[in-house]
Design a protein around this motif. Structure first.
Motif, PDB file in Angstrom:
ATOM      1  N   ALA A  55     -12.303  90.113  -1.146  1.00 59.71           N
ATOM      2  CA  ALA A  55     -11.545  91.076  -0.331  1.00 59.71           C
ATOM      3  C   ALA A  55     -10.267  91.516  -1.040  1.00 59.71           C
ATOM      4  O   ALA A  55      -9.467  90.678  -1.463  1.00 59.71           O
ATOM      5  CB  ALA A  55     -11.215  90.445   1.015  1.00 59.71           C
ATOM      6  N   ASN A  87     -15.885  88.007   4.559  1.00 58.33           N
ATOM      7  CA  ASN A  87     -15.430  87.197   5.686  1.00 58.33           C
ATOM      8  C   ASN A  87     -16.196  85.889   5.851  1.00 58.33           C
ATOM      9  O   ASN A  87     -15.972  85.160   6.812  1.00 58.33           O
ATOM     10  CB  ASN A  87     -15.511  88.016   6.981  1.00 58.33           C
ATOM     11  N   ASN A 127      -8.736  91.377   7.388  1.00 59.25           N
ATOM     12  CA  ASN A 127      -9.646  90.309   6.962  1.00 59.25           C
ATOM     13  C   ASN A 127      -9.428  89.039   7.791  1.00 59.25           C
ATOM     14  O   ASN A 127      -8.289  88.677   8.094  1.00 59.25           O
ATOM     15  CB  ASN A 127      -9.421  90.024   5.467  1.00 59.25           C
TER      16      ASN A 127
END
Lengths: 95, 477
Positions: free
Chosen positions: B392, B173, B130
């Motif tokens: 995430a 992201n 990530n």
């Protein structure tokens, strides 16, 4: 539907791949979990509903029957394989 | 985005992108291949600019290509061992269109093998990390492309979205990710996953860039007969700036992380404050979308992946004896576990005795879902939903539990089943600093209006105000 080693072996055969013993064991529980999840569709009433296979319900899209120049020629395509003989792809014995 | 000119050379733009790519690659593992020869194409663009020739709308712009688009540059692997060594003689239509406008591919990006996954952990070449936290997943399947844009290596990257593979990594992201209406961009030259759901789309830094990419790449293609007659950029323009946005009530529960639900509520309030109308809708069929998806998609995967047999291209298992053993060993060694799970489920739901109960049932559920969306768009202009239930997650957290991984797609797959466009809009961050995106959904062919409104949502969000602040402070060029 019960998933056991026999069904795993059958599905691997339909899928045309070999599995290691360890993989086969893991897949037994993985597949059982997935099938259990997707089986919740049973709850949904779909009586009298037509199936959808393509969102725009397109069918028979025509184009003129003309041969267009191709990006790749025979020689280029054959260069992608492992073994070529007499301008053909060579494979192990079939029978 | 910036394009090459006499004052800004393509070589300098491409060089900067390649330097960043090499700099970030060891930690983040974004690329399956970095195209150092891209400099040569940049030199050619600069030569043409110097000669006063016409260069395209993306002249000299470096971009990253998800490694499931076929081009003769580098190997097209789809991050799968079974395509190892495959150098495609053909070029995907989308790539041809981008390059005709002067865009330059600086690398191929990592994905879950054959785009099967929601984390980029199912890549034969290892996971992508990530962009905000190296201990967390990039999302997937287009994880590499999302991270390449998020880290500022390139201003845009291509992706494919079959059940959320653009929108979810975009939200993980903090970049824009767009999945167009089914059939808007040609699938020719893209490694097939599930043909009735697969869409080509993009990651970008802003909605103006996204619109430009769509203007360039959308359009009917005689090489993909499922493409729609040209419409992008030709739609009716709606002058009414006031929109009616619906929030789906069915997802306001503990299955969705509190921070994401809070972000959705805050955005709904923001929209109201800006004069838009926000309503609540119930969509009871939505919760069955994931089950239908994990029947229809594996069925199409089982068919599409039957072509990979080790004979004509890619990896071949050696010393197999007869032909059957060669097929079985090549496929056994060449596919990842997740590829095998999906192929086996596909063959299960299509096999005699189970077809009616699973595949046919799912195809009918798909009809119900489409009807539910059609009804919703009679009551509103757009739907606003979370992209995924969580921000995430940690590397390794879900990769060994396929159903837990599939549940990450619960909010994104319904759009693919119904062919609808969806834009993942970055709106803010969690307390821990992880990006949060929301998904704006529109009716089929409503793509352009959706992208425009997505820009408005972003501008008014927490993420948008942070950027404005950075601009004022001179922190961003």
């Amino acid at each position: 539907m019960e998933i056991n080693q026999e069904t795993v072996a059958h599905l691997a055969e339909l899928s045309n791949f070999s599995l290691s013993e360890e993989e086969g064991k893991r897949l037994e529980s993985d597949l059982a979990g997935i099938i259990d999840y997707i089986s919740q569709l049973d709850e949904l009433n779909t009586e009298g509903i037509e199936p959808t296979y393509q969102v725009f319900e397109m069918e028979n899209v025509w184009r003129p029957d003309q041969i267009e120049p191709q990006e790749a020629d025979r020689e280029e395509l054959l260069s992608l394989t492992k073994e070529v003989r007499n301008n053909q792809i060579k494979v192990p014995k079939v029978l | 985005m910036k394009t090459a000119s006499k004052d800004l050379t393509a070589v300098s733009m491409v060089k900067a992108a390649l330097e960043k790519a090499h700099h970030y690659q060891p930690d983040y593992h974004i690329f399956t291949w970095i195209n150092d020869a891209a400099i040569k194409k940049a030199e050619e663009i600069d030569r043409r600019i110097a000669a006063g020739e016409k260069v395209g709308r993306l002249a000299g712009v470096p971009y990253a290509l998800k490694d499931n688009f076929l081009t003769p540059e580098g190997e097209t692997t789809a991050s799968a061992r079974i395509l190892e060594g495959f150098e495609s003689p053909v070029t995907a239509t989308a790539v041809k269109k981008l390059e005709a406008e002067g865009a330059i591919m600086i690398g191929r990006t990592n994905l879950d093998a054959f785009a099967h996954g929601s984390s980029t952990e199912n890549s034969y070449y290892g996971p992508t990390k990530n962009s905000k936290d190296l201990t967390r997943v990039a999302g997937g399947s287009s994880g590499g492309s999302a991270v390449a844009v998020a880290l500022g290596i390139v201003p845009f990257a291509t992706g494919t979205d079959t059940g959320g593979s653009i929108r979810q990594p975009a939200s993980f992201n903090g970049v824009f990710g767009f999945k167009p209406t089914y059939g808007t961009i040609s699938r020719y030259g893209v490694v097939a996953m599930a043909s009735s759901l697969d869409c080509v789309g993009f990651f970008a830094e802003n909605t103006d860039d996204m619109d430009l990419l769509m203007m360039i790449c959308a359009g009917q293609d005689s090489y993909d007969l499922t493409t729609l007659p040209d419409y992008y950029g030709k739609e009716q323009v709606f002058d009414d700036p006031v929109k009616k946005i619906a929030v789906v009530k069915d997802f306001d529960n503990e299955a969705i992380s509190p921070e994401i639900r809070a972000a959705l509520k805050a955005e709904a309030e923001e929209l109201r404050a800006n004069g838009h109308e926000v309503i609540e809708l119930e969509m009871p069929a939505l919760k069955y979308a994931l089950a239908a998806y994990y029947i229809i998609t594996p069925a199409e995967i089982a068919s599409n992946l039957s072509r990979h047999d080790g004979i004509r291209y890619g990896f071949r298992s050696e010393d197999s004896g007869d032909l059957t053993a060669l097929y079985q060993n090549t496929r056994g060694e060449g596919f990842m576990s997740e590829n095998k799970r999906r192929i086996m489920i596909g063959n299960f739901v299509l096999s005699s005795g189970f077809y009616d109960a699973y595949y046919l049932k799912a195809a009918k559920a798909r009809t119900l879902l489409i009807q539910e969306f059609d009804k919703a768009f009679r009551e509103c202009d757009f739907l606003l939903m979370p992209v995924s239930p969580n921000p995430a997650f940690r590397l390794g957290e879900k990769v060994n539990d396929p159903v837990a991984m599939y549940l990450e797609d619960v909010l994104s797959v319904s759009l693919n089943l119904a062919g609808l466009p969806g834009l993942s809009v970055p709106v803010g961050e969690t307390e821990a600093g992880l990006p949060v995106g929301l998904q704006l959904v529109g009716p089929r062919r409503g793509d352009r209006e959706l992208i425009r409104f997505g820009g408005e949502i972003h501008k008014n969000s927490a993420a948008g105000s942070t950027e404005r602040h950075a601009d004022i402070m001179g922190g961003k060029d």
